[in-house]
Write an enzyme that holds these catalytic residues in place. Sequence first.
Site, PDB file in Angstrom:
ATOM      1  CB  ALA A 135     -29.904  82.967   6.855  1.00 54.52           C
ATOM      2  CB  SER A 136     -24.822  82.793   4.064  1.00 51.19           C
ATOM      3  OG  SER A 136     -24.538  82.646   2.526  1.00 51.19           O
ATOM      4  CG  ASP A 169     -15.651  89.024  -9.497  1.00 51.01           C
ATOM      5  OD1 ASP A 169     -15.341  89.673 -10.249  1.00 51.01           O
ATOM      6  OD2 ASP A 169     -16.661  88.711  -9.210  1.00 51.01           O
ATOM      7  CB  SER A 199     -18.409  84.745  -9.392  1.00 54.40           C
ATOM      8  OG  SER A 199     -17.981  86.084  -9.000  1.00 54.40           O
ATOM      9  CG  ASP A 220     -17.935  86.934 -12.835  1.00 50.20           C
ATOM     10  OD1 ASP A 220     -17.378  87.523 -11.653  1.00 50.20           O
ATOM     11  OD2 ASP A 220     -19.335  86.475 -12.687  1.00 50.20           O
ATOM     12  CG  ASP A 241     -19.433  90.342 -11.392  1.00 54.57           C
ATOM     13  OD1 ASP A 241     -18.506  89.704 -10.627  1.00 54.57           O
ATOM     14  OD2 ASP A 241     -20.714  89.634 -11.336  1.00 54.57           O
TER      15      ASP A 241
HETATM   16  C1  16G Z   1     -24.048  86.777  -4.125  1.00 62.62           C
HETATM   17  C2  16G Z   1     -24.677  88.070  -4.626  1.00 62.62           C
HETATM   18  C3  16G Z   1     -23.773  89.021  -4.196  1.00 62.62           C
HETATM   19  C4  16G Z   1     -23.885  89.124  -2.751  1.00 62.62           C
HETATM   20  C5  16G Z   1     -23.493  87.700  -2.160  1.00 62.62           C
HETATM   21  C6  16G Z   1     -23.760  87.486  -0.711  1.00 62.62           C
HETATM   22  C7  16G Z   1     -25.395  88.677  -6.802  1.00 62.62           C
HETATM   23  C8  16G Z   1     -25.019  88.955  -8.429  1.00 62.62           C
HETATM   24  N1  16G Z   1     -24.321  88.161  -6.158  1.00 62.62           N
HETATM   25  O1  16G Z   1     -22.980  86.554  -4.720  1.00 62.62           O
HETATM   26  O2  16G Z   1     -24.035  90.560  -4.604  1.00 62.62           O
HETATM   27  O3  16G Z   1     -22.956  90.073  -2.022  1.00 62.62           O
HETATM   28  O4  16G Z   1     -24.421  86.524  -2.810  1.00 62.62           O
HETATM   29  O5  16G Z   1     -23.635  86.247  -0.105  1.00 62.62           O
HETATM   30  O6  16G Z   1     -26.238  89.135  -6.712  1.00 62.62           O
HETATM   31  P1  16G Z   1     -24.233  85.613   1.024  1.00 62.62           P
HETATM   32  O7  16G Z   1     -25.668  85.755   1.106  1.00 62.62           O
HETATM   33  O8  16G Z   1     -23.687  84.180   1.356  1.00 62.62           O
HETATM   34  O9  16G Z   1     -23.569  86.497   2.154  1.00 62.62           O
HETATM   35 ZN    ZN Z   2     -18.195  88.078  -9.840  1.00 57.63          ZN
END
Ligand code: 16G
Ligand code: ZN
Length: 537
Positions: free
Chosen positions: A506-507, A284, A66, A286, A288
């Site tokens: 948490a990320s 972005d 992505s 890919d 989406d």
């Molecule tokens: C992933 C998720 C995206 C989300 C991001 C948050 C999918 C396909 N992708 O990229 O939707 O916004 O994680 O990232 O679900 P974070 O947990 O590091 O904040």
């Molecule tokens: Zn993407």
Amino acid sequence: NEKIIAASQKHPIVRLPEGQVYKYGTAGFRMRADLLEGVTFRVGLLASLRSRKHNGQTIGVMVTASHNPPVDNGVKIVDPMGEMLEQDWETLATDLVNSASDQELVERYNNIAAAHKIDLRSPAKVIYGRDTRPSGHKLVTALADALVAADTEYVDYKLLTTPQLHYLTRATNTEGTPSSYGKVSEVGYYEKLAAAFAKALRNKKVEGTLTVDCANGVGGPKLAEFLKYLPQEVKSHFSVKIVNDDVLRPEVLNLECGADFVKTKQRAPPSPKPVPGARCCSLDGDADRLIYYWHDPDANFVMLDGDRISSLAASFISDLVRDANLSEEVRIGVVQTAYANGASTTYIAEHLGLPVACTPTGVKHLHHVAQSYDIGVYFEANGHGTVLFSTEAIRAIREKQPQSPAQKDALETLSALVDLINQTVGDAISDMLMVEVILAHKGWTLRDWAMTYQDLPNRLVRVEVADKDIFQTTDAERRLSHPEGAQAAIDQEVRKYTNARAFARASGTENACRVYAEAATRSEANELAERVARIVQ
Ligand code: 16G
Ligand code: ZN
């Protein structure tokens, strides 16, 4: 078994440092591409198990990272109806990929088959595609070797956007049935979207030129291809200028351009030089995610993110449902995450009068809740989202007998939107066409769109923490349940400001904590974010 072991030896898994494991996360496995060959091989084995579990229905595998930098790559599995892999199987994917040896890999493979009553001699089918990263070649070779070793039929669709692979998976599994999703080819995808776009416009003209920044990713060539399928009467007024579509120099992918850059940096890509007033959007890597923006001579940069797309779609569709006289039978709902700007939530709930649900971050959560409405609009603020129409809603739209020309018009527009909007996953090209349709119908510029409500000033900060896993959330990530006392401390800070809100989580993709704050003014939002960051540090 020997076949799998022999094939696996060609694609060995890289040992991770002590204490680290491969994890199927919110976006599948995603990391530096040089770690992924063995992972992708093993994902191939799981995809074939998944297909057999679904009586030979086709499973999709997408190789992409992505918006991540070019050195990364990733691999994820798509379920038969084009949805993300079911959660229980994410754990199976993690287990299988972390097998310590080829022997153990085969053992776990056989164990999954036994536990899930999967007949390994039954037919299985997998289709796959990849984005433009050069490492994709090697990864799909590993994938194909796994599929051969697991006696699985496959189709290599080569370069695709992620949503195209989701489309093809669903189209393959519904081919020849009453719920056919479209022709099983990339061309079928373009034809479906082009016809639906022309129909949804209903002779309305799109004003001005739309500049589309494609992040130097796969969206560039695919969008150019799509435009060829538009009927002449649409081509005559729909003017699209594609920029940042260099897919020949891998190092420029997502570099200072693309939807993630625009959303996180809150500015336009420096190249090409922004033209004041021009209607722009970014995809972005890919294709989406989608973000709109323009350079305003007075207000500088103005961005219309996922929350804006969501409220625009919800407003347009709820008007159509009312005009189509379907309000009784078709319930519309909007799904957001904690990151949605509070002003958008208020606008949707109070001005549009629609229910708003909040889920944890990650598309699969939003998608799931959106399915509980007749029409479910879901977008993450980062620009990933779509609109889902239930089978009953589609039937109501297609079967309702119009009593007036206005009602007929609304029903036909709704019907075209069902085909225009990708029902499997957020799709930047499809979402962009939807936005263009809505702006044309409303006769709006981006400025008109931005006037619908005013965003609350907000700030997102990334906080390095020793162990992010101690931060556990509740209430759709809006409150911390652990560590003890942290939420009370956050609440105490928030109370000091007007119209304020803040949360920490948490990320799911990085080893860090994220803090989001919004308040009545920019300086208050910044201050609050910093105070909350200090609490979690
Ligand atoms: C992933 C998720 C995206 C989300 C991001 C948050 C999918 C396909 N992708 O990229 O939707 O916004 O994680 O990232 O679900 P974070 O947990 O590091 O904040
Ligand atoms: Zn993407």
